[in-house]
Design a protein around this motif. Structure first.
Motif, PDB file in Angstrom:
ATOM      1  N   ILE A  66      -9.883  -4.545  -9.705  1.00  0.00           N
ATOM      2  CA  ILE A  66     -10.573  -4.179  -8.478  1.00  0.00           C
ATOM      3  C   ILE A  66     -11.669  -3.189  -8.837  1.00  0.00           C
ATOM      4  O   ILE A  66     -11.416  -2.187  -9.504  1.00  0.00           O
ATOM      5  N   LEU A  95      -2.934  -2.626  -2.251  1.00  0.00           N
ATOM      6  CA  LEU A  95      -2.829  -2.816  -3.707  1.00  0.00           C
ATOM      7  C   LEU A  95      -1.565  -2.189  -4.275  1.00  0.00           C
ATOM      8  O   LEU A  95      -0.963  -2.719  -5.200  1.00  0.00           O
ATOM      9  N   GLN A 101       0.781  -4.230 -10.316  1.00  0.00           N
ATOM     10  CA  GLN A 101      -0.355  -3.560  -9.688  1.00  0.00           C
ATOM     11  C   GLN A 101      -1.645  -3.938 -10.405  1.00  0.00           C
ATOM     12  O   GLN A 101      -1.684  -3.994 -11.627  1.00  0.00           O
TER      13      GLN A 101
END
Length: 142
Positions: A66, A95, A101
């Motif tokens: 991300i 998230l 993760q």
């Protein structure tokens, strides 16, 4: 060349030797050293490990990346789209729930305010994101 082997004084008495004979002392110390070396047990500094045998499993799941950008006006962008503070926190909470993760890459601009970068970083840590990277730090080196 000649060498004087006779007595230097005129008397019949032998000269007194003023030096200490250290040979017996050295012999005794060497014997003690050998005894000490023999009596000390051999220390093995090793740890027994049972390692797995075979090939390790491959990590087929690549974590998602991300991108959070902070531009020169300190505006925050999530994957290229502008977001405000509440949207950013909402996206980060989503998230944090994912397993595994994703990696969060924070890329601040050189002219952005440090306070905005610190706010984004601290909120990501507070929410529970653990894979955080700061990208583009070479721009700060002069």
């Amino acid at each position: 060349m000649s060498m004087n082997v006779g007595r230097t004084s005129g008397s019949d008495e032998p000269q007194v030797m003023m030096d200490i004979n250290t040979t017996p002392l050295i012999d005794v110390l060497l014997v003690l050293l050998v005894m000490l070396i023999i009596t000390i047990p051999i220390q093995l500094h090793s740890v027994t490990l049972e390692l797995p045998v075979g090939t390790p499993p491959s990590n087929a799941i690549k974590p998602e990346k991300i991108q959070i950008d902070i531009d020169e006006k300190s505006a925050v962008f999530w994957q290229g789209l502008p977001v405000d503070a509440s949207e950013l926190d909402q996206n980060m909470r989503a998230l944090a729930q994912l397993n595994p993760q994703p990696e969060v890459h924070i890329r601040p601009h050189k002219l952005s305010q440090y306070a905005e970068f610190a706010r984004v970083l601290s909120s990501s840590r507070r929410i529970g994101l653990t894979k955080i990277a700061v990208i583009g730090s070479e721009q700060f080196v002069k």
